[in-house]
Scaffold this motif. Structure first.
Motif, mmCIF file in Angstrom:
data_model
loop_
_atom_site.group_PDB
_atom_site.id
_atom_site.type_symbol
_atom_site.label_atom_id
_atom_site.label_comp_id
_atom_site.label_asym_id
_atom_site.label_seq_id
_atom_site.Cartn_x
_atom_site.Cartn_y
_atom_site.Cartn_z
ATOM 1 N N VAL A 173 -75.837 8.332 36.868
ATOM 2 C CA VAL A 173 -74.693 7.573 36.359
ATOM 3 C C VAL A 173 -73.759 8.502 35.585
ATOM 4 O O VAL A 173 -72.528 8.451 35.748
ATOM 5 C CB VAL A 173 -75.180 6.405 35.462
ATOM 6 C CG1 VAL A 173 -74.024 5.830 34.673
ATOM 7 C CG2 VAL A 173 -75.797 5.318 36.323
ATOM 8 N N VAL B 135 -71.731 3.276 38.273
ATOM 9 C CA VAL B 135 -72.918 2.470 38.587
ATOM 10 C C VAL B 135 -72.915 2.103 40.074
ATOM 11 O O VAL B 135 -73.945 2.147 40.748
ATOM 12 C CB VAL B 135 -72.965 1.206 37.695
ATOM 13 C CG1 VAL B 135 -74.106 0.293 38.125
ATOM 14 C CG2 VAL B 135 -73.134 1.599 36.241
ATOM 15 N N THR C 252 -73.988 5.098 41.999
ATOM 16 C CA THR C 252 -75.432 5.328 41.837
ATOM 17 C C THR C 252 -76.197 4.391 42.775
ATOM 18 O O THR C 252 -77.129 4.812 43.479
ATOM 19 C CB THR C 252 -75.850 5.068 40.370
ATOM 20 O OG1 THR C 252 -75.092 5.937 39.535
ATOM 21 C CG2 THR C 252 -77.337 5.321 40.175
ATOM 22 N N ALA C 253 -75.802 3.132 42.776
ATOM 23 C CA ALA C 253 -76.482 2.156 43.642
ATOM 24 C C ALA C 253 -76.353 2.558 45.100
ATOM 25 O O ALA C 253 -77.315 2.529 45.864
ATOM 26 C CB ALA C 253 -75.888 0.766 43.410
ATOM 27 N N ALA D 48 -74.695 -3.083 50.751
ATOM 28 C CA ALA D 48 -74.506 -4.361 51.441
ATOM 29 C C ALA D 48 -75.615 -4.592 52.459
ATOM 30 O O ALA D 48 -76.111 -5.707 52.613
ATOM 31 C CB ALA D 48 -73.141 -4.363 52.136
ATOM 32 N N GLY E 75 -78.538 -5.717 50.684
ATOM 33 C CA GLY E 75 -78.338 -6.945 49.906
ATOM 34 C C GLY E 75 -78.561 -6.739 48.416
ATOM 35 O O GLY E 75 -78.976 -7.643 47.701
ATOM 36 N N VAL E 76 -78.256 -5.522 47.944
ATOM 37 C CA VAL E 76 -78.439 -5.223 46.515
ATOM 38 C C VAL E 76 -77.220 -5.743 45.751
ATOM 39 O O VAL E 76 -76.085 -5.518 46.151
ATOM 40 C CB VAL E 76 -78.587 -3.706 46.288
ATOM 41 C CG1 VAL E 76 -78.606 -3.379 44.808
ATOM 42 C CG2 VAL E 76 -79.855 -3.208 46.961
ATOM 43 N N GLU E 77 -77.480 -6.439 44.661
ATOM 44 C CA GLU E 77 -76.389 -7.000 43.870
ATOM 45 C C GLU E 77 -76.457 -6.480 42.447
ATOM 46 O O GLU E 77 -77.508 -6.054 41.995
ATOM 47 C CB GLU E 77 -76.507 -8.513 43.812
ATOM 48 C CG GLU E 77 -76.267 -9.193 45.134
ATOM 49 C CD GLU E 77 -76.286 -10.695 44.969
ATOM 50 O OE1 GLU E 77 -77.069 -11.175 44.121
ATOM 51 O OE2 GLU E 77 -75.528 -11.365 45.667
ATOM 52 N N ARG E 78 -75.321 -6.526 41.782
ATOM 53 C CA ARG E 78 -75.355 -6.221 40.356
ATOM 54 C C ARG E 78 -74.274 -7.026 39.650
ATOM 55 O O ARG E 78 -73.285 -7.434 40.268
ATOM 56 C CB ARG E 78 -75.170 -4.742 40.108
ATOM 57 C CG ARG E 78 -73.740 -4.238 40.282
ATOM 58 C CD ARG E 78 -73.643 -2.845 39.723
ATOM 59 N NE ARG E 78 -72.280 -2.334 39.785
ATOM 60 C CZ ARG E 78 -71.371 -2.519 38.830
ATOM 61 N NH1 ARG E 78 -71.657 -3.242 37.753
ATOM 62 N NH2 ARG E 78 -70.161 -2.018 38.956
ATOM 63 N N ARG E 79 -74.477 -7.218 38.367
ATOM 64 C CA ARG E 79 -73.460 -7.919 37.583
ATOM 65 C C ARG E 79 -72.476 -6.907 37.007
ATOM 66 O O ARG E 79 -72.677 -5.692 37.148
ATOM 67 C CB ARG E 79 -74.143 -8.691 36.445
ATOM 68 C CG ARG E 79 -74.938 -7.788 35.526
ATOM 69 C CD ARG E 79 -75.410 -8.494 34.274
ATOM 70 N NE ARG E 79 -76.369 -7.657 33.568
ATOM 71 C CZ ARG E 79 -76.056 -6.620 32.814
ATOM 72 N NH1 ARG E 79 -74.785 -6.246 32.678
ATOM 73 N NH2 ARG E 79 -76.987 -5.907 32.195
ATOM 74 N N ALA E 80 -71.438 -7.412 36.350
ATOM 75 C CA ALA E 80 -70.482 -6.528 35.691
ATOM 76 C C ALA E 80 -71.115 -5.924 34.438
ATOM 77 O O ALA E 80 -72.054 -6.486 33.866
ATOM 78 C CB ALA E 80 -69.231 -7.312 35.312
ATOM 79 N N LEU E 81 -70.608 -4.774 34.012
ATOM 80 C CA LEU E 81 -71.144 -4.122 32.818
ATOM 81 C C LEU E 81 -70.726 -4.878 31.569
ATOM 82 O O LEU E 81 -69.634 -5.442 31.516
ATOM 83 C CB LEU E 81 -70.605 -2.692 32.716
ATOM 84 C CG LEU E 81 -70.960 -1.701 33.822
ATOM 85 C CD1 LEU E 81 -70.349 -0.336 33.490
ATOM 86 C CD2 LEU E 81 -72.460 -1.573 33.959
ATOM 87 N N GLU F 254 -72.711 -1.489 27.481
ATOM 88 C CA GLU F 254 -73.123 -0.601 28.570
ATOM 89 C C GLU F 254 -71.989 0.335 28.972
ATOM 90 O O GLU F 254 -72.221 1.513 29.274
ATOM 91 C CB GLU F 254 -73.565 -1.437 29.775
ATOM 92 C CG GLU F 254 -74.906 -2.121 29.553
ATOM 93 C CD GLU F 254 -75.205 -3.205 30.574
ATOM 94 O OE1 GLU F 254 -76.377 -3.563 30.708
ATOM 95 O OE2 GLU F 254 -74.259 -3.707 31.224
ATOM 96 N N ARG G 85 -71.879 3.010 26.436
ATOM 97 C CA ARG G 85 -73.039 3.900 26.522
ATOM 98 C C ARG G 85 -72.881 4.892 27.681
ATOM 99 O O ARG G 85 -73.213 6.075 27.547
ATOM 100 C CB ARG G 85 -74.318 3.057 26.707
ATOM 101 C CG ARG G 85 -75.581 3.862 26.861
ATOM 102 C CD ARG G 85 -75.900 4.651 25.604
ATOM 103 N NE ARG G 85 -77.073 5.484 25.798
ATOM 104 C CZ ARG G 85 -77.173 6.744 25.396
ATOM 105 N NH1 ARG G 85 -76.157 7.315 24.766
ATOM 106 N NH2 ARG G 85 -78.272 7.423 25.601
ATOM 107 N N ILE G 86 -72.369 4.421 28.816
ATOM 108 C CA ILE G 86 -72.185 5.330 29.954
ATOM 109 C C ILE G 86 -71.115 6.374 29.634
ATOM 110 O O ILE G 86 -71.257 7.560 29.942
ATOM 111 C CB ILE G 86 -71.819 4.532 31.222
ATOM 112 C CG1 ILE G 86 -73.028 3.703 31.672
ATOM 113 C CG2 ILE G 86 -71.376 5.453 32.353
ATOM 114 C CD1 ILE G 86 -72.757 2.765 32.834
#
Lengths: 415, 182
Positions: free
Chosen positions: B20, B34, B37-38, B86, B89-95, B99, B102-103
């Motif tokens: 990251v 992020v 990275t994903a 995609a 099917g990996v999902e993530r929320r907003a930072l 966070e 910190r990044i």
């Protein structure tokens, strides 16, 4: 995995969990689809991934037709700042109607990753007193939708497809809702309406075949495979007082039906070449293009140069026609779909003031085709064998018949 | 030995934070870092048949190769490709704000921003002004040209020259790859 790894960045902890679950599901799926003996040799040792294997097996079960599906995050409603009172249902008024429409992709779902959940209608009263409706799918008692990734996501109460006020002879809210998919074959269209006082029957016509829809409490619901423009959809509503309404769904006057696939579209456009010269073109393309980048699409055009497009002094032709069989590769280049099939296309443009009728005969039948707007027309057929009579017949205002036989391109004037 | 989900997960736990930071220092945005990275880890998994190595260190080196490609692709396309994410099917929320900060801290973006500001100050006024309009205020070239009373073509050329000049000035302060994932 130690929980404290990403104490300062929980997003990385969550992303890691999501990646692990997805990877485990993928490995389990790959192992399940391989021959058993080979799968035994290749099956990874899951170790601490065991808990995620369960998730992968749930996915396999869903594909086999049970109602257990993978879940994603709930879909939030619009923020209060963006929501209008007329489009915001009161939470305590929400209810899912008893109407159900089976997922028409049943056979698709059985062999793929898309779980088969019935469609349903959620209604509620808005803060402004209107009836609001949302189309969704039911997983048990939860109302939401299954995405293209096969995951079910519950939908917040604030998500509505439309709101309206009841009026005699019309639903308060009605529409069609597309549940898209990566392939046109898997897309589904849901037809719905609610708040139709005294509605007796609702009949959907799909490619000429009539299908009654279930009606309850002034609401109706139905689902068909494909996009709305692909199936020549018409909806007929009959009320207790004898009132009938009949309307085409999902089509424009430029939509051209394909005999066994997604719809086409015929368009015309003019452009100026110089101060005294213009170009007039008609083009054929897919109503909804596939996944190819647009720069790979090649739409056939018929063009004519003219002093003026219309009016005295025009030297433009009175008709431009093409009739020929396009190969699967040529159709793929037009539609952007890899799974395109060969088609015979008879299409073009006629000057409406000179030519009153266009008939296309291909194989066994002859069909009078519509001339739309500026005179464009098209008929899309399954490949017509070269021995079969392919004819385009133009009838002029004076009754003259211009017969264009076989394959070719024609451009001409009437007397 | 083929790369397994278990090994990739182990490497993720040990190195996700460094990745990251690596991305954040190259695209200057925590959200994008992020996403990249994903995509890097998801892409490694979907292309695991192409991995030629055994140890976790081999995996890390391979991942940085993918990461370099992802950054290059981002700068070429102006967006993060999320094909592998995609596909899985990996999902993530907003930072969250915390966070995000910190990044930026991990990537030492704030000192870098201060350095960029200082170098902008030190640049010829013509360069500094056009970078402020185009890069900071994100105005279209047409608007930039109108503001400065020059043609759009000239505006594009000036922005290009100014960015090259800024890159030369910042070269000593940009991270090396070894430093970023040590």
């Amino acid at each position: 995995m130690p929980d404290a790894l990403f104490d300062d960045l929980p997003i990385l902890e969550e992303l890691g969990a999501s990646l692990r679950a997805a990877m485990a599901a993928e490995e389990a799926s790959a192992a399940a689809s391989a021959p058993q003996a080979a799968a035994r040799r290749r099956r990874p040792r899951f170790g601490w991934l065991g808990s995620f294997l369960v998730l992968g097996l749930v996915g396999t079960a869903a594909a086999a037709g049970t109602l257990t599906v993978l879940r994603g995050s709930p879909i939030p409603g619009p923020s209060a700042r963006d929501a209008q009172p007329s489009m915001t249902p009161k939470r305590d008024s929400l209810r899912v109607l008893e109407l159900r429409a089976p997922d028409p992709a049943g056979s698709v779902a059985a062999g793929g990753a898309t779980p088969q959940l019935p469609f349903a209608l959620r209604v509620g009263e808005s803060e402004a007193g209107q009836l609001c409706a949302s189309v969704g799918q039911l997983d048990g008692e939860d109302f939401g939708i299954v995405g293209a990734d096969g995951r079910f996501r519950a939908m917040d109460a604030g998500i509505v497809d439309g709101c309206g006020v009841s009026a005699p002879g019309a639903p308060a809210v009605a529409g069609i809702r597309v549940f898209d998919a990566r392939s046109w074959r898997d897309a589904r269209t849901v037809i719905y309406g609610a708040g139709a006082t005294n509605l007796n029957t609702a009949t959907l016509t799909v490619r000429g075949v009539r299908r009654p829809l279930e009606v309850r409490d002034g609401a109706y619901l139905g689902a068909v495979l494909g996009y709305p423009e692909d199936s020549d959809l018409h909806l007929r509503l009959e009320y207790a007082d004898g009132t009938r309404t009949f309307r085409a769904l999902g089509q424009t006057e430029r939509t051209i039906l394909d005999p066994a696939g997604p719809a086409w579209r015929v368009d015309s456009f003019g452009s100026t070449i110089s101060r005294h010269a213009s170009k007039y073109c008609v083009t054929l393309r897919a109503q909804r293009v596939g996944l190819h980048p647009s720069d790979r699409l090649t739409n056939p055009e018929l063009c004519a140069r003219a002093g003026r497009i219309t009016g005295p002094g025009s030297i433009a032709p009175d008709y431009m026609v093409e009739a020929r069989t396009y190969s699967a590769a040529e159709v793929a280049a037009i539609t952007g779909r890899d799974d395109a099939a060969s088609r015979t296309l008879a299409w073009g443009w006629v000057r409406r003031s000179r030519i009153t009728r266009v008939t296309v005969a291909g194989g066994a039948d002859a069909v009078r085709v519509r001339r739309e707007l500026n005179g464009e027309f098209a008929r899309v057929m399954l490949p017509v064998a070269s021995a079969a009579p392919l004819r385009v017949v133009l009838t002029t205002r004076t009754g003259q018949r211009i017969v264009l036989r076989g394959e070719g391109r024609w451009r001409g004037r009437t007397r | 030995m083929p790369l397994s989900a278990e090994q990739l997960s182990r490497v993720y736990d040990a190195h996700a934070r460094a990745f990251v930071a690596y991305f954040a220092r190259r695209v200057y945005d925590a959200e994008l870092a992020v996403d990249l990275t994903a995509e890097t880890f998801a892409s490694a998994f979907t292309h695991r048949d192409g991995f030629r190595g055994e140890s976790d260190d081999d995996v890390v080196r391979w991942l940085y190769g993918i990461a370099r490609n992802e950054v290059g692709q981002y700068w070429r396309a102006g967006r993060v490709e999320q094909r592998a994410v995609a596909k899985l099917g990996v999902e993530r929320r907003a930072l969250t704000d915390g966070e995000y900060e910190r990044i930026e801290e991990l990537a030492a973006l704030e000192p870098l921003r201060r350095r960029v500001a200082a170098e902008l100050e030190a640049m010829p006024a013509e360069h500094a002004e056009i970078l402020r309009l185009r890069v900071v205020e994100e105005l279209d070239y047409g608007v930039v040209a109108a503001r400065l009373g020059i043609s759009e073509q000239t505006a594009r050329a000036r922005v290009s020259r100014a960015l090259k000049a800024l890159a030369v000035r910042l070269e000593p302060y940009l991270p090396t790859e070894e430093g970023s994932h040590a």
